[in-house]
Write an enzyme that holds these catalytic residues in place. Sequence first.
Site, PDB file in Angstrom:
ATOM      1  N   ASP A  10      40.317  33.387  38.396  1.00 43.04           N
ATOM      2  CA  ASP A  10      40.866  34.586  37.771  1.00 43.04           C
ATOM      3  C   ASP A  10      39.757  35.646  37.854  1.00 43.04           C
ATOM      4  OD1 ASP A  10      42.399  36.306  36.044  1.00 43.04           O
ATOM      5  OD2 ASP A  10      41.126  35.645  34.379  1.00 43.04           O
ATOM      6  N   ASP A  12      39.542  39.096  35.653  1.00 45.09           N
ATOM      7  CA  ASP A  12      39.178  39.733  34.386  1.00 45.09           C
ATOM      8  C   ASP A  12      38.763  38.674  33.363  1.00 45.09           C
ATOM      9  OD1 ASP A  12      39.892  42.397  35.232  1.00 45.09           O
ATOM     10  OD2 ASP A  12      41.987  41.823  35.059  1.00 45.09           O
TER      11      ASP A  12
HETATM   12  C1  G6P Z   1      44.616  40.937  33.810  1.00 47.37           C
HETATM   13  C2  G6P Z   1      44.111  41.320  32.440  1.00 47.37           C
HETATM   14  C3  G6P Z   1      45.222  41.922  31.616  1.00 47.37           C
HETATM   15  C4  G6P Z   1      45.915  43.041  32.381  1.00 47.37           C
HETATM   16  C5  G6P Z   1      46.472  42.502  33.688  1.00 47.37           C
HETATM   17  C6  G6P Z   1      47.192  43.562  34.523  1.00 47.37           C
HETATM   18  O1  G6P Z   1      45.372  39.780  33.691  1.00 47.37           O
HETATM   19  O2  G6P Z   1      43.576  40.201  31.767  1.00 47.37           O
HETATM   20  O3  G6P Z   1      44.681  42.415  30.406  1.00 47.37           O
HETATM   21  O4  G6P Z   1      46.971  43.589  31.626  1.00 47.37           O
HETATM   22  O5  G6P Z   1      45.390  41.968  34.424  1.00 47.37           O
HETATM   23  O6  G6P Z   1      46.266  44.513  34.967  1.00 47.37           O
HETATM   24  P1  G6P Z   1      46.644  45.844  35.736  1.00 47.37           P
HETATM   25  O7  G6P Z   1      45.316  46.282  36.312  1.00 47.37           O
HETATM   26  O8  G6P Z   1      47.618  45.490  36.817  1.00 47.37           O
HETATM   27  O9  G6P Z   1      47.212  46.782  34.765  1.00 47.37           O
HETATM   28 MG    MG Z   2      41.344  36.721  32.678  1.00 44.67          MG
END
Ligand code: G6P
Ligand code: MG
Length: 213
Positions: A10, A12
């Site tokens: 993953d 983030d």
């Molecule tokens: C990751 C983060 C989320 C976020 C998602 C979508 O999973 O942990 O907090 O909402 O990505 O991100 P984006 O950049 O597409 O808005």
């Molecule tokens: Mg994450």
Amino acid sequence: MSRFKAVIFDLDGVITDTAHYHYLAWKQLAESQGVHFDHAFNENLKGIDRMGSLDLILASSSRTYTPEEKLALADAKNLHYQELIATMSSKDLLPGAVEALDTVRRAGLRIGLASVSKNAFTVLERLGITDKFDYVVDAAIIARGKPDPEIFLKAARELGVAPADCLGVEDAVAGVASIKSAGMFALGIGHPFVLTEADVVITSLKEFNLAAY
Ligand code: G6P
Ligand code: MG
């Protein structure tokens, strides 16, 4: 050196800490709609895709929103988020991240990225680590976000590795659930009381030890 043939990360919260930038952008948006937003609420959004996160925030609003209004709000949040991540660089890599990627590479395993963020390619570029991955899932083609296994299964298929031979690395409860329902070994980054479904939990990639899993 490892019983696995691929490691799927993953992004983030595992390789870089973008949660703070998501927090700032969601907080501004939530408050513009009269919804209280704090760090505890932000925790619930980890690993949840953009529209799913917006729905969770707007569930606390006193009014209802049309699909068009929701799209406009999601776009506004994303523009703000993109402004915030524009200043990211290799200094934003979490401790141990590059070392973990290099360990996996040296061990001869395939390396994938399974993030539901549509900004993942930009973030990898800013961090300067795009070329460390054999395959990066394009979140735009994923129909079902985590905890559905779709994104991890897509990564495994593109890497040419059976799910049972994959190690997935995640910091979010929804992400660990996605790895487990894909039939993979789950390495959690965080706290074992939170990531209860993970096979092994470590505090950060500084503790990553491929031979131990
Ligand atoms: C990751 C983060 C989320 C976020 C998602 C979508 O999973 O942990 O907090 O909402 O990505 O991100 P984006 O950049 O597409 O808005
Ligand atoms: Mg994450």
